[in-house]
Scaffold this active site. Sequence first.
Site, PDB file in Angstrom:
ATOM      1  N   GLU A  57     -62.609 -23.448 -81.593  1.00 21.95           N
ATOM      2  CA  GLU A  57     -62.888 -23.545 -80.163  1.00 21.95           C
ATOM      3  C   GLU A  57     -63.868 -24.657 -79.783  1.00 21.95           C
ATOM      4  OE1 GLU A  57     -64.000 -19.684 -78.678  1.00 21.95           O
ATOM      5  OE2 GLU A  57     -62.082 -18.807 -79.220  1.00 21.95           O
ATOM      6  N   GLU A 113     -57.052 -15.655 -82.857  1.00 25.20           N
ATOM      7  CA  GLU A 113     -57.918 -14.616 -82.297  1.00 25.20           C
ATOM      8  C   GLU A 113     -57.248 -14.015 -81.077  1.00 25.20           C
ATOM      9  OE1 GLU A 113     -62.006 -15.609 -81.291  1.00 25.20           O
ATOM     10  OE2 GLU A 113     -62.214 -16.769 -83.141  1.00 25.20           O
TER      11      GLU A 113
HETATM   12  C1  FCB Z   1     -64.228 -16.283 -79.173  1.00 33.69           C
HETATM   13  C2  FCB Z   1     -65.021 -16.588 -80.430  1.00 33.69           C
HETATM   14  C3  FCB Z   1     -65.294 -15.397 -81.294  1.00 33.69           C
HETATM   15  C4  FCB Z   1     -65.610 -14.170 -80.470  1.00 33.69           C
HETATM   16  C5  FCB Z   1     -64.585 -13.967 -79.396  1.00 33.69           C
HETATM   17  C6  FCB Z   1     -64.795 -12.731 -78.574  1.00 33.69           C
HETATM   18  O1  FCB Z   1     -64.485 -17.246 -78.220  1.00 33.69           O
HETATM   19  O2  FCB Z   1     -64.338 -17.539 -81.209  1.00 33.69           O
HETATM   20  O3  FCB Z   1     -66.328 -15.733 -82.181  1.00 33.69           O
HETATM   21  O4  FCB Z   1     -66.884 -14.240 -79.979  1.00 33.69           O
HETATM   22  O5  FCB Z   1     -64.530 -15.076 -78.561  1.00 33.69           O
END
Ligand code: FCB
Length: 441
Positions: A176, A351
């Site tokens: 990210e 994620e």
């Molecule tokens: C993302 C992050 C991860 C976590 C989630 C909820 O942005 O990569 O580390 O904090 O959000």
Amino acid sequence: MTLTSPDIKPLTRQNFPPNFVFGVATSAFQIEGATHEDGRGDSIWDTFCREPGRIRDGTNGDVACEHYHRLEQDLDLIQSLGVDAYRFSVAWPRIQPSGTGAANEAGLAFYERLVDGLSQRGIAAHLTLYHWDLPQALQDQGGWTNRQTAHHFAEYARIIGERLGHKVRSIATLNEPWCASILSYEIGEHAPGWHDRPAALSAAHHLLLGHGLAMQELRALKLSADLGTVLNLGPAYPATPADGAAAAVADGRFNRWFLDPVFRGEYPRDIWDGYGTDVPVVEAGDFEIIRAPLDFLGVNYYTRSYISASGEQPAGAVTTDMGWEVFPQGLSDLLIRLHADYTLPPIFITENGAAYPDTQNAEGDIHDPERVKYLESHLRAVLAAGEAGVDVRGYFGWSLMDNFEWAYGYSKRFGLVYVDYETQERTLKDSARWYQALAKS
Ligand code: FCB
């Protein structure tokens, strides 16, 4: 316990393409603790946590989930879920305590135990090099606003590639970059907590450059691991036609600013022009480096943004404990759009997940039906994108267990597994059992 609505058949592996990967994800700073052991240097998050008011609940990463000391137990936990893969990150300051120079053997040895332990358990290791814990010594020289940090990052990537690259299934350079730049240097919510847009855009550029330079180093090692990067993406929907232009800007700043350099070798013209004199210095040849071919793109998706000049909220929106709207259609829309607009390598959802204020009942159970619903609906969105022709190869639930949620500290629980921070006891929530049933189906 009804986990799926009765009229819909529960998801099984059969719904997904063969070899679709089911995994869980974490990151180093959020779970490891042991921040001052075995030669680890300070990261910008250690510093940030010491600054009053930065972390909502005043906590830090010193203990976290004690994962550093509970490695074997946590590996067994991952195995018990029946998942195929585990995504984790390496803490740069464990490897190079001040960000440059000789590698710290104790740090390398920890991650070697981790990947060996995964392999012994038949779980594929998906390694992320940078999940935000920049060595503080590099921040003292400007952090990502200093172009030299990109070169230091590439050197760190080579160290990890040489030692672990032949033992892992994939290596992602960055997690990210939007968060590591804009959220950190412009919005000031993440370390180092600056409020400086030109600095943020320069940080973003150097993160992208660091990604490309790291790709060069890793490619040169001829590893069998797939190489790629992880972006946080989310579509922006205009509330009304009049909000269309603002939605295009939001999309451009959040999504295209990172996608276009990596997949097209340029910044989006409309957004570049809109930033005026705040734009970063781009040196000749930078885009050639940044646009290096990838073996995979990691997509982190949590929610959409809804753009409305009048501040109107989407009708009937349901939100998580983060206040983020639950909007699974945003994930299929996003994937279909990426497929249409870019020439992409295979995608992994690296994620996806939700925070809810989970509590353990007297029997020790944690009932989290909203999280089950969240996960299931987003997995169905992945299937819908697949039916529309998008090549999605896997899905990682965020997160394996409750952990340090950055500026929110321990107050937000994203885990499939509940962590009692008093005792460090781990307990499978209903969602973990649901995911386990899917993974083992
Ligand atoms: C993302 C992050 C991860 C976590 C989630 C909820 O942005 O990569 O580390 O904090 O959000």
